[in-house]
Design a protein around this motif. Structure first.
Motif, PDB file in Angstrom:
ATOM      1  N   GLY A   1       0.820  -1.209   0.000  1.00 27.86           N
ATOM      2  CA  GLY A   1       0.000   0.000   0.000  1.00 27.86           C
ATOM      3  C   GLY A   1       0.844   1.245   0.000  1.00 27.86           C
ATOM      4  O   GLY A   1       1.911   1.302  -0.617  1.00 27.86           O
ATOM      5  N   LEU A   2       0.368   2.241   0.733  1.00 25.20           N
ATOM      6  CA  LEU A   2       1.078   3.510   0.767  1.00 25.20           C
ATOM      7  C   LEU A   2       2.159   3.537   1.836  1.00 25.20           C
ATOM      8  O   LEU A   2       3.055   4.373   1.793  1.00 25.20           O
TER       9      LEU A   2
ATOM     10  N   ALA B   1      -5.720  12.291   5.252  1.00 22.86           N
ATOM     11  CA  ALA B   1      -5.981  10.850   5.200  1.00 22.86           C
ATOM     12  C   ALA B   1      -4.801  10.114   4.581  1.00 22.86           C
ATOM     13  O   ALA B   1      -4.401   9.049   5.066  1.00 22.86           O
ATOM     14  N   LEU B   2      -4.209  10.698   3.527  1.00 24.22           N
ATOM     15  CA  LEU B   2      -3.028  10.083   2.924  1.00 24.22           C
ATOM     16  C   LEU B   2      -1.869  10.071   3.907  1.00 24.22           C
ATOM     17  O   LEU B   2      -1.122   9.086   3.980  1.00 24.22           O
TER      18      LEU B   2
ATOM     19  N   SER C   1      -2.440   7.265   6.229  1.00 24.26           N
ATOM     20  CA  SER C   1      -2.201   5.987   5.561  1.00 24.26           C
ATOM     21  C   SER C   1      -0.717   5.742   5.330  1.00 24.26           C
ATOM     22  O   SER C   1      -0.253   4.615   5.420  1.00 24.26           O
TER      23      SER C   1
ATOM     24  N   ILE D   1      -8.652  17.279   3.649  1.00 24.96           N
ATOM     25  CA  ILE D   1      -9.006  15.988   4.246  1.00 24.96           C
ATOM     26  C   ILE D   1      -8.291  14.858   3.511  1.00 24.96           C
ATOM     27  O   ILE D   1      -7.784  13.915   4.143  1.00 24.96           O
ATOM     28  N   ALA D   2      -8.197  14.959   2.177  1.00 28.75           N
ATOM     29  CA  ALA D   2      -7.500  13.908   1.431  1.00 28.75           C
ATOM     30  C   ALA D   2      -6.025  13.861   1.815  1.00 28.75           C
ATOM     31  O   ALA D   2      -5.459  12.776   1.999  1.00 28.75           O
TER      32      ALA D   2
ATOM     33  N   LEU E   1      -7.528  12.782  12.415  1.00 30.79           N
ATOM     34  CA  LEU E   1      -8.214  12.806  11.115  1.00 30.79           C
ATOM     35  C   LEU E   1      -9.692  13.108  11.297  1.00 30.79           C
ATOM     36  O   LEU E   1     -10.263  13.941  10.582  1.00 30.79           O
TER      37      LEU E   1
END
Lengths: 227, 242
Positions: B6-7, B105-106, B109, B101-102, B27
């Protein structure tokens, strides 16, 4: 006694494999239809999970898929991963997937209890009709979320022409272009689910009483032993 | 084709060292703040802060750019639409919300491994332990990770088989064999789990071992249904049965 505690081994395996199937459906390349139109299999896999597993196992399978995706496995559509998918403007569709799988599971279980799935000609039609319910359920969660996050109105009001800004709304952008593909996928999922129920009777419903009696036998024995 | 990477990359940044619950709380709090506050200046400030946080986790460039690219595209479309309707301030606010927000969230992650995140989810699910014991969740997660390549392999094989029969445009020829093989795989897996007594741990863990009383009434069929693990634990039960 402990009938409702936890899942049986078979249920655990079905839940895990269907969660894996949903994830895999976003990873394999798209399948071309007869006209050459490509379809992705994610919606198909969600509908199939609901129709095959019944409400609780479908809830577990779709939630498991979401949890793994949110935890960072790149298994969402287009190879996306992580929390950004849920918090983004299309996150409502993910919640809608969970709700749709549960609703379809209840319908499929009711069909199985009435013996509809055992009848050869009727089963596919009934499962397709049940699957169509998933479309409004997914959009009932996805559209308000999309409208809220992007500031679009939900319904087009006073729409006059293509260049009219009033025509841009969550329904025209987030629903209408996807409806034909969704119907194709639901029809496919209904046909495939009918085949699966014919090949493996007893996944849901009528023959379940017999299967359950067999799997409960060791427990009744334990209950007798502890009493 | 299929990578489960994943990330997350192991690094040593402040966000990597922070516990998962703190990052999730951050978050959640930040998302609510973003969505409630509609003041463009605050919105831009929060966006910059979130982008800085994302940069501070030293994220993998390609995956991050892809993730952010999608959200920036959506934000751009939203902005165009709002400007078209003449609502400039709302355009700025909405685009800021989407991007911040993105980015956050990234950042979460990128700095939280899957193991940490799953531990966090399992801890959240603890009130459900009567229905869903933590061991069951663990077994399910492990089996799902194993089932993903298996299900993908079955799908790919079904396509190859359909193509070999000249049916590569027939969706039914691909989906029906692959779906029924997948269910068959699941049922075999269930039998294998049952045979090893793995999944029964959640159900029978708190039931006392049946000693003595069972042997008299237990039919051979019922004994066959039991996992062999339980037979192995009380050594004298085998001799008592004879």
């Amino acid at each position: 006694m402990a009938k409702n505690r936890g899942f049986t081994a078979q249920s655990i395996a079905l839940v895990a494999v269907f969660a894996g199937l949903i994830a895999a459906s976003t990873l394999v390349p798209e399948i071309a239809l007869i006209g050459g139109v490509p379809i992705t299999l994610q919606t198909f896999a969600i509908v199939l999970t609901g129709l095959v597993l019944g409400p609780w196992r479908a809830l577990a399978a779709v939630s498991l898929y979401l949890v793994l995706g949110l935890a960072g496995a790149p298994i969402f559509a287009n190879g996306a991963a992580g929390l950004a998918v849920l918090t983004g403007p299309t996150g409502g569709y993910l919640i809608g997937f969970v709700a749709a799988a549960v609703v379809l599971g209840f319908i499929a279980q009711a069909l199985a209890h009435r013996g509809v799935l055992a009848r050869r000609g009727v089963a596919a039609g009934a499962l397709i009709a049940a699957g169509l319910v998933s479309i409004p359920v997914v959009y009932a969660f996805g559209v308000p979320w999309l409208a809220w996050r992007t500031g679009m109105p939900i319904m087009p009001v006073g729409c006059t022409g293509l260049t009219d800004p009033d025509c841009v709304s969550a329904v025209t952008v987030g629903v209408v272009p996807f409806i034909p593909g969704d119907i194709v996928k639901v029809v496919l999922a209904g046909i495939v689910a009918a085949t699966i129920h014919r090949a493996y009777p007893g996944l849901l419903g009528t023959t379940r009483t017999r299967a359950q009696a067999a799997s409960d036998a060791p427990e009744d024995e334990q209950a007798a032993a502890t009493a | 084709m299929i990578s489960l990477l994943g990330l997350y990359r192991p690094r040593n940044t402040p966000l990597h060292r922070a516990p998962a619950w703190f990052k999730m709380l951050l978050l959640l709090g930040m998302s609510i703040t973003c969505l409630v506050v509609s003041d463009p200046v605050t919105s831009i400030g929060i966006t910059l802060a979130c982008l800085l946080l994302l940069a501070s986790t030293l994220p993998p460039a390609k995956a991050t750019l892809r993730g952010m690219g999608f959200i920036v595209l959506i934000a751009a479309l939203t902005t165009v639409f709002q400007v078209w309707r003449g609502e400039y301030i709302r355009a700025l606010d909405l685009a800021g919300d989407l991007i911040s927000i993105a980015a956050l969230a990234l950042a979460v992650s990128c700095s939280t491994s899957m193991g940490e995140m799953l531990d966090f989810v399992t801890a959240l699910a603890r009130p459900l332990r009567w229905i869903l014991p933590p061991e069951t969740i663990g077994v399910m997660v492990a089996l799902t990770l194993r089932a993903i390549p298996e299900a993908a392999r079955i799908l790919v094989e079904a396509r190859v088989a359909a193509r070999a029969r000249g049916l590569d445009r027939s969706v039914r020829a691909i989906l029906i064999p692959s779906a029924s093989r997948t269910v068959g795989f699941a049922l075999q897996l269930g039998q294998a789990l049952h045979a090893r007594g793995i999944a029964e741990s959640g159900r029978g863990a708190h039931v006392p071992e049946p000693v003595g009383a069972v042997e008299g009434e237990g039919s051979p069929a019922a004994r066959l249904g039991e996992p062999p693990v339980r037979d192995a634990t009380p050594p004298d039960s085998e001799s008592g049965a004879r």
